[in-house]
Each structure stands twice: as structure tokens, then as C-alpha cells.
Scaffold this active site. Structure first.
Site, short mmCIF file in Angstrom:
data_model
loop_
_atom_site.label_atom_id
_atom_site.label_comp_id
_atom_site.label_asym_id
_atom_site.label_seq_id
_atom_site.Cartn_x
_atom_site.Cartn_y
_atom_site.Cartn_z
N SER A 122 33.90 41.85 51.70
CA SER A 122 34.70 40.50 51.78
C SER A 122 35.63 40.53 53.04
CB SER A 122 35.68 40.25 50.43
OG SER A 122 36.51 39.36 50.68
N TYR B 198 41.93 44.39 44.77
CA TYR B 198 40.85 43.65 45.15
C TYR B 198 41.01 43.86 46.74
CZ TYR B 198 37.16 39.95 46.31
OH TYR B 198 36.15 39.33 46.91
#
Length: 275
Positions: A147, A160
Site C-alpha cells: 500500500s 496497518y
């Protein structure tokens, strides 16, 4: 002419004869990758935690759908074994599954921390470890979906962010150690992509800020992105297709950023755009 988000009806079969395992293949980017690779001739194994989304994607593609926790060694090994038993081989892995870790450090307890590392790092690590024998045998490839959070830190997403950063390290380690066996491993770092998870985030963002709609939320969060929009899942699928193909035969250990140009923006100068 097709827009970037559209998939042509017929694509050349650059993945013909390949068997590809996709984790998190039931929704979002994973589902788009499955559709793209199937159009290009691949036979697919889709793994995930929920049967219904997997079946919805796998059915039209004649893919093998397996409910499994791919962070569990025995279950991941079983998925690889089922792939080989069904199709005779495994040529590529797309480590797409992820999630969890949406809080700041002080608000992340031990259980949440472990859950975030398991979802974002452990699942990819275990899946790729269990698939390595086949990837070595078939001189295969893997694409790890990280990401933009693998390169930068957003607010209150500590678990995350750490997990997605670690995936880049995992990719580099795999590329370093197994390139001599003909195995290629690369990372894709998407920015905002219109997936069910991102849609839910936009809905929450809109409700919290008084923005009128989900689409207005996307416009707001991409206002300083050079391309001024979020991506469609199909755009990420096209990049994965390239990285997993022979067209990328000399690319390994790379981190490909697909974020509409967000990573080139110097935030302290954004205010100067109005001048």
C-alpha cells in the site's frame, strides 16, 4: 477506446497455462486481479476467509475457491497442495490479503497489534513460504500487494502502516534469496482504490465531516493527488498482470507505486498551488 478502468472483452493469453494463487481473491483488488488473469488464460486458485465472496468471483471464472486462513501454516500448505492436485502445478502467487491495524500506537493493545501483523505480514509470509517449493520448481513469480501506507504513515493506522512497510522488506528478502532459482518477487503499493474497504472509509469520512457523498469523499482525499482521482481495481490488476508475466522477466525486488502521483507531492508546498 477503453478508459483506464475498463477491461477489454478479449485479452491476449500471456498467462495461458499458468496456475496462479490469489489470496483475498473474493473482493476488491483481489477480485479484479482474478478477472484479469482469467481473461489472459490463467487457471486460478482463490483463497480467503469467506465462502460467499470467493464463490461469487470463482464461479464465472471456473476457478478453484478455497476457504482458508492463509496465516496458518497447515491451511496454507493445504491450499498449495490442492492447487497442485487440481492443476498439476503452481506458477505464481498474488499475496493480496490484508487489513486490520486502524488505530494509533497508544490505542493499539497487544491483541490488535498481533492481529494487524498477522493480517498484513503473517498471511503473506506464510503463503509465500508454503508456495516456494512450487515457485522454485516452475521458476515462478509472486506479487505482494502492499500500500502507499508501506511507504508513508497515515494518521492513526499504526498496525496497518507497520505491516505494509514490512511487506516491502519481505519482498526484498525473497527476491534476494530466491532469484538464483529463477523466482521473481515484486511489491505493488496502491494509493486510494475504489474497493469495498475504501468505500466504507469514504462513508465514515463523509459522515464525520459533513461531506454529502462517498464520491465527494473520494474527491476530497485525492484533491492534492496529481491525477485528482482514486483508482479502479482493474487498474491495479493490469499492473499485477504485467509483473507476473514474462514481460517483466528482469524485474524482481522492485516496489511499484500506483497512487496517481501522490508520493511526488511535497506537502509543505500544497498551499502555493493557489498562487
Amino acid at each position: 477506446m477503453n478508459t483506464p478502468a475498463e477491461q477489454p472483452q478479449q485479452l491476449h493469453g500471456k498467462h495461458h497455462g499458468k496456475v496462479v494463487l490469489i489470496t483475498g481473491g473474493g473482493t476488491g483488488i483481489g477480485a479484479a486481479i482474478a478477472q484479469r488473469l482469467a481473461q489472459e488464460g490463467a487457471q486460478l486458485v482463490l483463497a480467503g476467509r469467506r465462502q460467499a465472496p470467493l464463490d461469487a468471483v470463482a464461479g464465472p471464472l471456473s476457478a478453484l475457491a478455497i476457504v482458508a486462513d492463509m496465516s496458518d501454516s497447515k491451511q496454507a500448505r493445504s491450499v498449495v497442495q490442492q492447487a497442485v492436485a487440481t492443476y498439476g502445478r503452481l506458477d505464481a502467487v498474488v499475496a493480496n490479503a490484508g487489513g486490520h491495524g486502524f488505530a494509533a500506537v497508544a490505542d493499539t493493545d497487544d491483541e490488535a497489534w498481533q492481529a494487524s501483523l498477522t493480517a498484513n505480514l503473517g498471511t503473506a509470509f506464510v503463503t509465500l513460504r508454503e508456495a516456494l517449493g512450487q515457485l522454485i520448481e516452475n521458476r515462478g513469480s509472486a506479487v505482494v500487494i502492499s500500500s502507499l501506507a508501506g511507504l508513508f504513515a497515515g494518521p492513526k493506522v499504526a498496525g496497518y502502516t507497520v505491516g505494509k512497510h514490512a511487506l516491502i522488506g519481505l519482498t526484498k528478502s525473497l527476491a534476494r534469496d530466491y532469484g538464483q532459482h529463477g523466482v521473481r518477487v515484486n511489491t505493488l503499493c496502491p494509493g486510494w482504490v475504489k474497493t469495498p474497504m475504501a468505500d466504507a472509509e469514504m462513508d465514515e469520512f463523509a459522515a464525520a465531516t459533513g461531506i454529502a457523498s462517498r464520491e465527494e469523499g473520494y474527491r476530497t482525499v485525492t484533491a492534492n493527488v496529481p491525477l485528482r482521482r482514486a483508482a479502479e481495481p482493474a487498474e491495479m490488476a493490469s499492473i499485477v498482470s504485467f509483473l507476473a508475466s514474462e514481460e517483466a522477466s528482469y524485474i524482481t525486488g522492485a516496489t511499484i507505486v500506483a497512487d496517481g502521483g501522490a508520493h511526488v507531492v511535497d506537502l509543505p508546498t500544497v498551499a502555493f498551488e493557489a498562487l
